[in-house]
Design an enzyme around this catalytic site. Structure first.
Site, short mmCIF file in Angstrom:
data_model
loop_
_atom_site.label_atom_id
_atom_site.label_comp_id
_atom_site.label_asym_id
_atom_site.label_seq_id
_atom_site.Cartn_x
_atom_site.Cartn_y
_atom_site.Cartn_z
N ARG A 81 -2.77 2.98 13.39
CA ARG A 81 -2.10 3.06 12.08
C ARG A 81 -2.82 2.22 11.03
O ARG A 81 -2.95 2.63 9.88
CB ARG A 81 -0.63 2.63 12.23
CG ARG A 81 0.22 3.01 11.04
CD ARG A 81 1.69 2.82 11.31
NE ARG A 81 2.03 1.44 11.56
CZ ARG A 81 3.24 1.02 11.95
NH1 ARG A 81 4.22 1.90 12.14
NH2 ARG A 81 3.48 -0.26 12.16
N LYS A 184 0.90 1.77 5.69
CA LYS A 184 1.54 0.46 5.71
C LYS A 184 0.79 -0.49 4.76
O LYS A 184 -0.05 -1.28 5.17
CB LYS A 184 1.58 -0.10 7.13
CG LYS A 184 2.71 -1.10 7.32
CD LYS A 184 2.99 -1.36 8.78
CE LYS A 184 4.09 -2.37 8.98
NZ LYS A 184 5.44 -1.84 8.74
N GLU A 220 13.63 6.94 4.22
CA GLU A 220 13.72 5.76 5.08
C GLU A 220 14.16 4.55 4.27
O GLU A 220 14.39 4.64 3.07
CB GLU A 220 12.38 5.48 5.77
CG GLU A 220 11.27 5.08 4.82
CD GLU A 220 10.06 4.47 5.53
OE1 GLU A 220 10.24 3.82 6.57
OE2 GLU A 220 8.94 4.63 5.01
C1 LIG Z 1 6.54 -1.20 9.30
C2 LIG Z 1 7.48 -0.24 8.70
C3 LIG Z 1 8.41 0.46 9.47
C4 LIG Z 1 8.61 0.21 10.95
O1 LIG Z 1 7.52 0.55 11.72
P1 LIG Z 1 7.40 0.01 13.21
O2 LIG Z 1 6.07 0.47 13.66
O3 LIG Z 1 8.51 0.56 13.98
O4 LIG Z 1 7.50 -1.50 13.10
C5 LIG Z 1 9.22 1.40 8.84
N1 LIG Z 1 9.14 1.61 7.51
C6 LIG Z 1 8.26 0.95 6.74
C7 LIG Z 1 8.23 1.23 5.29
C8 LIG Z 1 7.40 -0.01 7.30
O5 LIG Z 1 6.54 -0.65 6.53
#
Ligand SMILES: *Cc1c(COP(=O)(O)O)cnc(C)c1O
Length: 345
Positions: A81, A184, A220
């Site tokens: 990722r 991210k 989300e």
């Molecule tokens: C990091 C993150 C998540 C959660 O991802 P994980 O890999 O499960 O920790 C969900 N939404 C956003 C916007 C994020 O930055």
């Protein structure tokens, strides 16, 4: 070094550890991985990370298991990722091998800060990639620093599996259609702060964003994915503007393993009234149950439609079962049928 941390009182906040690791990408190649006891770094004040948000990061955890073994949960997924995020920013990313090696080394050098088994705490790893060469023009940084940071953490909210209330703030988005919501990036968090702060003042624990194009489907939360349970089905949104959560992916696999159906599809807001359980999911706490979602056309006004799910004081039974399977694998209490964990010897 012995620590006098009260592991049971840890929340999701920073505690300084023994070392941070850093590795520089300069003149087209990675240098040596260095270990520093000082957690401050020295970079140009004209670094691209500071001006144009040329920054991406990851979050994952190391756990001390019931069997005494140390497990890192799915670091290969976080490496992949980070590579996707870096590609989007046009900067160099560490290889999966380098990423995992640095995770293991960070755990070893900070072993005093790895919480004991039974405390529900863990060592949070924060891989961070920043563009560092001095620049004024807007272009992808050619020089970067990759940091492997860590901190012991407890349950994110302070209480384990305590249901929360959240708000849909229709007049705010965290991401643009065809934008960077699926990477991210620190910049996505900056974009969500204003609405988050406003919601927080109104007593909400999180903001649930809708798809920014049509404002019709659930996307989300600011830092975690959304899921719901209906009958024997685990349902989670399909969208180009959400971050592909590794926890969510793991919950889907766990649900299938436990004989549940899994649907990843567009979810209309009105569907909320038919769900029995709802929740947030992410690395920080795996699952946070949601007992109420308030849908507000304007966050600043009183107009609201409310949806509620299950108990106000306890996690729903299906969510709990999934939570127990994931945390059981992480703490070595349950057999790991997926081979998700990397062991620190
Ligand atoms: C990091 C993150 C998540 C959660 O991802 P994980 O890999 O499960 O920790 C969900 N939404 C956003 C916007 C994020 O930055």
């Amino acid at each position: 070094m012995a620590t006098n941390i009260d592991w049971s009182r840890l929340t999701f906040s920073y505690t300084k550890t023994n070392t941070i690791l850093s590795c520089s990408f300069k003149d087209g190649k990675w240098g040596e991985v260095e270990s520093h006891t000082d957690d401050t770094i020295r970079i140009s004040s004209f670094a691209g990370a500071l001006h144009y948000s040329i920054e991406c990061f990851e979050g994952l955890k190391a756990f001390r298991g019931k069997d005494g073994k140390i497990r890192i949960f799915r670091p290969d997924e976080n490496a992949a990722r980070l590579q996707r995020s870096a590609k989007f920013l046009g900067i160099e990313a560490p290889s999966t091998e380098m990423f995992i090696e640095m995770c293991i080394r960070a755990v070893k050098e900070n072993i005093d800060f790895l919480p004991p088994y039974g405390t529900h705490a863990s060592l949070y790893l924060r891989p961070t990639l920043i563009g560092v060469n001095p620049q004024l023009g807007v272009n992808s940084s050619k020089d970067c620093i990759f940091l492997m940071l860590c901190s012991p953490v407890g349950a994110y909210t302070g209480g384990n599996l305590e249901p929360i209330n959240v708000v849909i703030a229709r007049n705010y988005d965290r991401a643009a259609p065809n934008g960077c919501g699926c990477y991210k990036l620190g910049g996505n968090y900056a974009a969500s702060l204003y609405s988050y702060n406003l919601a927080h003042k109104q007593g909400y624990k999180a903001v649930l964003y809708l798809d920014p194009a049509e404002k019709k489907y659930i996307d989300e939360f600011n830092s975690s994915n959304f899921f719901a349970i209906k009958g024997n089905t685990y349902i989670t949104p399909e969208s180009d503007s959400i971050l592909p959560s590794i926890t969510n992916k793991s919950l889907e696999a766990a649900a299938r393993y436990l004989g549940m159906d899994v649907e990843r599809r567009k979810i209309e807001v009105e569907e909320l009234s038919g769900f029995e359980e709802a929740g947030e999911c992410g690395t920080a706490v795996v699952i946070t149950p949601v007992y109420q979602i308030d849908d507000k056309p304007f966050l600043e006004s009183d107009e609201v439609t409310s949806y509620t799910f299950g108990s106000k004081t306890a996690c729903g039974p299906k969510s709990l079962r999934l939570y127990n399977m994931i945390t059981g694998i992480q703490y070595g209490e349950t057999e790991d049928p997926f081979g998700w964990c990397v062991f620190v010897e």
